[in-house]
Design an enzyme around this catalytic site. Structure first.
Site, PDB file in Angstrom:
ATOM      1  N   GLY A 231     -11.704  -1.312 -11.811  1.00 50.08           N
ATOM      2  CA  GLY A 231     -12.369  -2.507 -12.388  1.00 50.08           C
ATOM      3  C   GLY A 231     -12.759  -2.597 -13.629  1.00 50.08           C
ATOM      4  O   GLY A 231     -12.064  -1.736 -14.461  1.00 50.08           O
TER       5      GLY A 231
ATOM      6  N   GLY B  99      -5.382  -2.159 -14.237  1.00 48.01           N
ATOM      7  CA  GLY B  99      -6.776  -1.523 -14.538  1.00 48.01           C
ATOM      8  C   GLY B  99      -7.406  -2.348 -15.484  1.00 48.01           C
ATOM      9  O   GLY B  99      -7.393  -2.745 -16.657  1.00 48.01           O
TER      10      GLY B  99
ATOM     11  N   CYS C 130      -2.475   9.586  -6.626  1.00 48.46           N
ATOM     12  CA  CYS C 130      -3.680   9.309  -5.607  1.00 48.46           C
ATOM     13  C   CYS C 130      -4.723  10.428  -5.735  1.00 48.46           C
ATOM     14  O   CYS C 130      -4.393  11.640  -5.668  1.00 48.46           O
ATOM     15  CB  CYS C 130      -2.982   9.394  -4.276  1.00 48.46           C
ATOM     16  SG  CYS C 130      -4.435   9.126  -3.073  1.00 48.46           S
TER      17      CYS C 130
ATOM     18  N   ILE D  92      -2.779   2.026 -15.273  1.00 51.69           N
ATOM     19  CA  ILE D  92      -3.022   3.228 -14.735  1.00 51.69           C
ATOM     20  C   ILE D  92      -3.496   3.054 -13.141  1.00 51.69           C
ATOM     21  O   ILE D  92      -3.780   1.949 -12.770  1.00 51.69           O
ATOM     22  CB  ILE D  92      -4.449   3.755 -15.541  1.00 51.69           C
ATOM     23  CG1 ILE D  92      -5.633   2.793 -15.190  1.00 51.69           C
ATOM     24  CG2 ILE D  92      -4.124   3.966 -16.668  1.00 51.69           C
ATOM     25  CD1 ILE D  92      -6.698   3.045 -15.626  1.00 51.69           C
ATOM     26  N   ASN D  93      -3.331   4.231 -12.520  1.00 48.57           N
ATOM     27  CA  ASN D  93      -4.304   4.507 -11.133  1.00 48.57           C
ATOM     28  C   ASN D  93      -5.548   4.397 -11.522  1.00 48.57           C
ATOM     29  O   ASN D  93      -6.212   4.741 -12.493  1.00 48.57           O
ATOM     30  CB  ASN D  93      -3.562   5.661 -10.271  1.00 48.57           C
ATOM     31  CG  ASN D  93      -3.675   5.397  -8.799  1.00 48.57           C
ATOM     32  OD1 ASN D  93      -4.806   4.988  -8.478  1.00 48.57           O
ATOM     33  ND2 ASN D  93      -2.687   5.722  -8.194  1.00 48.57           N
ATOM     34  N   SER D  94      -6.483   4.550 -10.576  1.00 50.35           N
ATOM     35  CA  SER D  94      -7.827   4.568 -10.650  1.00 50.35           C
ATOM     36  C   SER D  94      -8.251   5.998 -11.267  1.00 50.35           C
ATOM     37  O   SER D  94      -7.527   6.850 -11.589  1.00 50.35           O
ATOM     38  CB  SER D  94      -8.709   4.739  -9.408  1.00 50.35           C
ATOM     39  OG  SER D  94      -8.299   5.745  -8.638  1.00 50.35           O
TER      40      SER D  94
ATOM     41  N   MET E 265     -10.423   6.158  -0.549  1.00 50.85           N
ATOM     42  CA  MET E 265      -9.796   5.825   0.865  1.00 50.85           C
ATOM     43  C   MET E 265      -8.874   6.713   1.525  1.00 50.85           C
ATOM     44  O   MET E 265      -9.206   6.619   2.892  1.00 50.85           O
ATOM     45  CB  MET E 265      -8.748   4.456   0.735  1.00 50.85           C
ATOM     46  CG  MET E 265      -9.588   3.375  -0.172  1.00 50.85           C
ATOM     47  SD  MET E 265     -10.910   2.425   0.449  1.00 50.85           S
ATOM     48  CE  MET E 265     -10.210   1.743   1.776  1.00 50.85           C
ATOM     49  N   GLY E 266      -8.430   7.672   0.752  1.00 52.10           N
ATOM     50  CA  GLY E 266      -7.809   8.673   1.547  1.00 52.10           C
ATOM     51  C   GLY E 266      -6.328   8.298   2.129  1.00 52.10           C
ATOM     52  O   GLY E 266      -5.931   8.708   3.078  1.00 52.10           O
ATOM     53  N   LEU E 267      -5.742   7.204   1.628  1.00 57.35           N
ATOM     54  CA  LEU E 267      -4.446   6.846   1.842  1.00 57.35           C
ATOM     55  C   LEU E 267      -4.408   6.150   3.306  1.00 57.35           C
ATOM     56  O   LEU E 267      -3.342   6.627   3.996  1.00 57.35           O
ATOM     57  CB  LEU E 267      -3.475   8.063   1.771  1.00 57.35           C
ATOM     58  CG  LEU E 267      -2.556   7.847   0.606  1.00 57.35           C
ATOM     59  CD1 LEU E 267      -1.621   9.287   0.405  1.00 57.35           C
ATOM     60  CD2 LEU E 267      -1.484   6.778   0.632  1.00 57.35           C
TER      61      LEU E 267
ATOM     62  N   LYS F 235       0.962  -1.096  -0.071  1.00 57.57           N
ATOM     63  CA  LYS F 235       0.014   0.069   0.052  1.00 57.57           C
ATOM     64  C   LYS F 235       0.873   1.131   0.086  1.00 57.57           C
ATOM     65  O   LYS F 235       2.055   1.333   0.710  1.00 57.57           O
ATOM     66  CB  LYS F 235      -0.787  -0.051   1.315  1.00 57.57           C
ATOM     67  CG  LYS F 235      -1.670   1.344   1.673  1.00 57.57           C
ATOM     68  CD  LYS F 235      -2.659   1.685   0.489  1.00 57.57           C
ATOM     69  CE  LYS F 235      -3.520   2.873   0.550  1.00 57.57           C
ATOM     70  NZ  LYS F 235      -4.321   3.312  -0.384  1.00 57.57           N
TER      71      LYS F 235
HETATM   72  C1  LIG Z   1      -2.657   6.245  -2.537  1.00 59.99           C
HETATM   73  C2  LIG Z   1      -3.985   6.271  -2.463  1.00 59.99           C
HETATM   74  C3  LIG Z   1      -4.864   6.054  -3.574  1.00 59.99           C
HETATM   75  C4  LIG Z   1      -5.994   5.879  -3.170  1.00 59.99           C
HETATM   76  C5  LIG Z   1      -6.649   6.032  -1.766  1.00 59.99           C
HETATM   77  O1  LIG Z   1      -5.888   5.688  -0.813  1.00 59.99           O
HETATM   78  O2  LIG Z   1      -7.618   6.711  -1.776  1.00 59.99           O
HETATM   79  N1  LIG Z   1      -7.191   5.109  -3.990  1.00 59.99           N
HETATM   80  C6  LIG Z   1      -6.780   5.131  -5.227  1.00 59.99           C
HETATM   81  O3  LIG Z   1      -7.526   4.478  -6.013  1.00 59.99           O
HETATM   82  N2  LIG Z   1      -5.471   5.171  -5.710  1.00 59.99           N
HETATM   83  C7  LIG Z   1      -4.657   5.831  -5.000  1.00 59.99           C
HETATM   84  O4  LIG Z   1      -3.367   6.205  -5.503  1.00 59.99           O
END
Ligand SMILES: C=Cc1c(C(=O)O)[nH]c(=O)[nH]c1=O
Length: 309
Positions: A219, A247, A128, A190-192, A71-73, A45
């Protein structure tokens, strides 16, 4: 059929990884992942200097074809993950993911990694979308370039970058031009897909609490965007920079598509969260069946060989 792959000089017995954030936050999750036979590597993570609870709940919601999260890390803090990847019973290569809350924090974390005994891969998360008030750095080309210049003045260990999706071919040109100036081990794309929205019709409400309901989308629904980013960056990046395709991977076919587009490794996020670690075995088997049917023996037989109409 051989599913092995590599990022620079690091060999992986198979190409599959967890997407950072999925099944890799707690010690229990990390140990289960480390002992899983069907994933070739382990990504932590993204870590911040201090542990974080993250955003208020609800902050994750399953969608008909994917997920949305803010989630907010949440994470155990940098030292926890550095200790884990340095001292744990390593069964497979690791990627230590970091996400400072500022450039200064990123540089500080990277100095600590540089000065540590850690010999694995590091991945800087510049994408993020869910930390309130923190922009996705990789959408700011000048700042990203400046950051990389300062990093590579001192960081000598293998370093990759986690990118957000881009949606404009000129943006692919711009980010690739920057990344090609640096000795990166890889990019993870990719990231989200940042700041999506989902609505519950019955309650007439957002489904997420943080940020008024805006969250990163992942997803199956993200697969077309992920494939485009893998393909576009493979076409533009120096061959020395490997690509982790992330992704929308829910089946062996999706993994096959990522590799055709040029991915060296493939990460699984939402599907791993929804299905559990069994997703790795299933998707491994599905990919093997596809390769057998097509007469491929290794990933190199078809990697990056996407044809065009
Ligand atoms: C590291 C925070 C990330 C988070 C998160 O912790 O909110 N969610 C994501 O989809 N991508 C991220 O890079």
């Amino acid at each position: 059929v051989d599913l092995s792959s590599k990022i620079q000089n690091t060999q992986f017995k198979n190409l599959f990884l967890n997407a950072s954030g999925i099944h890799c936050q707690s010690k229990k999750e990390l140990e289960e992942l480390m002992n899983d036979h069907y994933s070739g590597g382990l990504v932590t993570k993204s870590a911040t200097p201090n542990s974080r609870f993250g955003n208020p709940l609800p902050r994750y919601h399953s969608l008909p074809a994917g997920s949305i999260n803010s989630m907010g890390l949440p994470n155990e803090g940098f030292q926890f993950y550095l200790d884990y990847v340095t001292h744990s019973n390593i069964q497979k290569p690791t990627i230590l993911s970091i996400a400072g809350m500022s450039k200064e924090e990123d540089l500080e974390l990277l100095h600590q990694i540089q000065d540590s005994k850690y010999q694995g891969l590091t991945e800087l998360n510049l994408s993020c979308p869910n930390v309130i008030g923190k922009p996705q750095m990789a959408y700011d080309f000048a700042s990203s370039n400046q950051m990389l210049k300062e990093i590579f003045a001192f960081f000598k260990k293998p370093l990759g970058i986690k990118l957000p999706p881009y949606f404009d071919l000129v943006h692919f040109d711009k980010i690739a031009k920057i990344l090609n100036q640096y000795p990166l081990s890889h990019v993870n794309t990719i990231n989200s897909i940042g700041n999506g929205m989902w609505v519950d019709i019955e309650s007439e409400s957002t489904v997420l609490k943080p940020k008024g309901g805006f969250g990163g989308v992942g997803g199956a629904i993200a697969l077309p965007t992920a494939l485009a980013n893998v393909r576009a960056l493979r076409q533009r990046l120096n061959s020395s920079i490997n690509i982790i395709g992330t992704g929308g991977v829910t089946t062996g076919q999706d993994a096959f598509a990522h590799i055709l587009c040029g991915a060296d490794m493939v990460s699984i996020g939402t599907q791993l969260y929804e299905e559990g670690l069994g997703a790795f075995q299933r998707i491994n088997n599905e990919l093997i069946e596809i390769m057998k049917a097509k007469g491929y023996h290794s990933l190199d037989d078809f990697r990056g060989k996407l044809k065009e109409q």
